[in-house]
Design a protein around this motif. Sequence first.
Motif, mmCIF file in Angstrom:
data_model
loop_
_atom_site.group_PDB
_atom_site.id
_atom_site.type_symbol
_atom_site.label_atom_id
_atom_site.label_comp_id
_atom_site.label_asym_id
_atom_site.label_seq_id
_atom_site.Cartn_x
_atom_site.Cartn_y
_atom_site.Cartn_z
ATOM 1 N N VAL A 332 0.853 -1.187 0.000
ATOM 2 C CA VAL A 332 0.000 0.000 0.000
ATOM 3 C C VAL A 332 0.890 1.239 0.000
ATOM 4 O O VAL A 332 1.788 1.363 0.839
ATOM 5 C CB VAL A 332 -0.919 0.020 1.249
ATOM 6 N N GLU A 333 0.653 2.146 -0.948
ATOM 7 C CA GLU A 333 1.416 3.383 -0.958
ATOM 8 C C GLU A 333 0.904 4.314 0.147
ATOM 9 O O GLU A 333 -0.281 4.292 0.492
ATOM 10 C CB GLU A 333 1.293 4.054 -2.323
ATOM 11 N N PHE A 335 -0.664 7.222 2.341
ATOM 12 C CA PHE A 335 -1.761 8.128 2.044
ATOM 13 C C PHE A 335 -2.223 8.807 3.330
ATOM 14 O O PHE A 335 -1.991 8.305 4.437
ATOM 15 C CB PHE A 335 -2.929 7.388 1.373
ATOM 16 N N VAL A 371 -0.417 -3.200 -6.201
ATOM 17 C CA VAL A 371 -0.197 -1.953 -5.468
ATOM 18 C C VAL A 371 -1.545 -1.279 -5.225
ATOM 19 O O VAL A 371 -2.383 -1.198 -6.132
ATOM 20 C CB VAL A 371 0.738 -1.004 -6.247
ATOM 21 N N ARG A 373 -3.453 2.251 -3.980
ATOM 22 C CA ARG A 373 -3.267 3.690 -3.790
ATOM 23 C C ARG A 373 -4.583 4.310 -3.333
ATOM 24 O O ARG A 373 -5.664 3.925 -3.802
ATOM 25 C CB ARG A 373 -2.834 4.366 -5.090
ATOM 26 N N VAL A 374 -4.477 5.287 -2.444
ATOM 27 C CA VAL A 374 -5.641 6.034 -1.973
ATOM 28 C C VAL A 374 -5.396 7.500 -2.302
ATOM 29 O O VAL A 374 -4.406 8.083 -1.864
ATOM 30 C CB VAL A 374 -5.854 5.844 -0.454
ATOM 31 N N LEU A 375 -6.301 8.100 -3.099
ATOM 32 C CA LEU A 375 -6.115 9.458 -3.599
ATOM 33 C C LEU A 375 -7.301 10.323 -3.204
ATOM 34 O O LEU A 375 -8.438 9.853 -3.104
ATOM 35 C CB LEU A 375 -5.967 9.450 -5.129
ATOM 36 N N ILE A 383 -9.723 5.047 -4.817
ATOM 37 C CA ILE A 383 -8.828 3.950 -4.442
ATOM 38 C C ILE A 383 -8.520 3.142 -5.690
ATOM 39 O O ILE A 383 -9.432 2.728 -6.413
ATOM 40 C CB ILE A 383 -9.447 3.062 -3.351
ATOM 41 N N GLU A 384 -7.226 2.938 -5.943
ATOM 42 C CA GLU A 384 -6.775 2.202 -7.115
ATOM 43 C C GLU A 384 -6.102 0.895 -6.699
ATOM 44 O O GLU A 384 -5.370 0.858 -5.703
ATOM 45 C CB GLU A 384 -5.778 3.036 -7.928
ATOM 46 N N GLU A 386 -3.707 -1.713 -8.649
ATOM 47 C CA GLU A 386 -2.968 -1.940 -9.889
ATOM 48 C C GLU A 386 -2.174 -3.240 -9.786
ATOM 49 O O GLU A 386 -1.527 -3.517 -8.774
ATOM 50 C CB GLU A 386 -2.022 -0.771 -10.167
ATOM 51 N N TRP A 446 -10.165 0.951 -10.430
ATOM 52 C CA TRP A 446 -10.318 2.033 -9.463
ATOM 53 C C TRP A 446 -11.811 2.220 -9.153
ATOM 54 O O TRP A 446 -12.680 1.838 -9.933
ATOM 55 C CB TRP A 446 -9.733 3.337 -9.986
#
Length: 468
Positions: A332-333, A335, A371, A373-375, A383-384, A386, A446
Motif C-alpha cells: 500500500v502506498e 496516504f 499496489v 493507492r488512496v487518492l 482507491i486504485e 494496480e 479504481w
Amino acid sequence: MIERLPSILLSLFAAFFVAIASFVISAAYAEHRAAEIDAAATSLAENAAPSVMYLAAARAELRHTQALLSDLVSNAVLGRPLDRHELDEARDNLSRSLDAYLVLPVYPGERKQWQTVAQELGKLGLDIDRVLSLTASGHPDEASKLMDDALRADFDATSEAVMASIELNAQHVRSMAVEIAAKRVRSRGIALALNTASVAFALLACAAAAVQIRRNVRLLWQQGVLLERRADELEQFAGRVAHDVLGPLGAVALALDLALRRCGEGEPARRSIERGRQAVMRVKLITNGLLEFARAGARPEPGARAEVRPVIDDLMVELVPVAVDLGAELRVEPFAPCAVAASPGVLTSILANLIRNALKYLGDSADCRVVIRVLDVRDAVRIEVEDTGPGIAPAIEPLVFEPYVRAQGARVPGMGLGLATVKRLTEAHDGRVGLRTVVGKGSLFWFELPKASAEAARASDVDSGTGA
C-alpha cells in the motif's frame, strides 16, 4: 476381608472402565458422524451447488443464443448487415459453462441424463450451423423457415434437457440436506444415550465404592480397640474418596443438564453439529457471491462512515500471506487519513473483491505485484488497485463489470460476480468504478466513493464515546 479386596477392586475398576469406555465410544461415534456430515456438506458445496450454477448459466446462455440467432436471421431477411460476434460469444459462454459442469463429480443418474443433453446439443449445433450457412449463402428465407420449425424445437428440447439435469442435482441437494438433518438428530440422540450410560456407570461405581468402603470400616470397627485407629483412618479415607469422586460427578451432572438445556452445547454431539455447520458454510462462497451480488443494489444507511486506513490494514493482515503464497508482492502506498460515506463492511467488500481479483489473475508474470493507492479527488476518495498481470483483452474490457463475465481461458475458479458486486455496491453509494488495462502489462481497477460528511464524523465520535 482381605481376601475380598481383589474382587472389590476388580469390580470397581470394571465399573470405572465401562464409564470411561462409554465416554470414548461417544467421542469416537461423534467424530464418525462428523466425518459423514462433513462429506455430505462438502458434496453440497463443491458439487451440487456449482453444478446447479453452471447448468443455470448454460440454460440462460442457451436462450440468449436463441434470441441472438433469431435477430441475425431477421436482419438477413431485411437485408441488414450481419454481425455474428455476439452470437459466437454466446455460444462460447455456453460451451464454457458446460465444460465447467462436466469436470465436477457426478451423482447417480447424472451421467445418463447428460447423454440426453449431449444428444440435444449435438442436434442443436448442427441446425444452428445450417441456419448460419443458409444466411451466409444468401438464403435468409430458408434460414428463417428452418429457424421457426426445427431450431425452435431444438432449443426447447435442449433447454428442457438442461433443466432436467438441474432438477436432478436439486433432488440430490434435497436428499443430502435431509440426510444431514437426520444424522444430526441420530448423532445427538446416540451421543446423549452414551453419555447418560457413562454417567450411570460412574454413579454405580461410586455407589459401589462407598458401600464397600463403609462395609470394610464396620468390619474393622468390630475387631476391637486395637484396630480403632486404623478404622478411623479408613473412615477418613473413605470420606475423602467419596467427596473426591461424588463432587466431580455432581459437577458433571450439572454440566450435562445445562448442556441439554442449551441443545447439547459442550457435548460431542454438539461438536459434530458445529463441524457440520462449518462445512455447509462453503456453496454459500459460490452462493455468497450470489447473495452479495443480489443485495449489492441496496442504498447506504444515512450517516454511514468508514475510515479507509483501518479497513486496508485489516485486509492486509488477511491478504499479505495469500500474496506471499502466490510469490507476489502486495503493498500500500502512503496516504493521508480519510473516510468515505459507506459502512466499513461495504468498503471491505469492494476492496477485498478488487485485491483478490488482482492476486488471482497475476498469472505467470515475471514481476508479480499488486499496489494499492488512496487518492483525494475533491469530494470523493479514489482507491486504485494496480497489478502486473496479463491485462484484459479489448473485446472483454467493456464487459468486465457485468455479471458472470470472466476472462476467456481463465484458469482460476470463480463465478464472475466479484467485479459486478464492486460496481453495484459503488454505484449504490453514489460512486464510480473504472478500469485501465494494457494487454501484457497489467490492469488498474479504481473506484470512487463520496467523502464522509462532517455530520457523519461527529456521529461516529459520539457513538465511539469520543465526542464532547
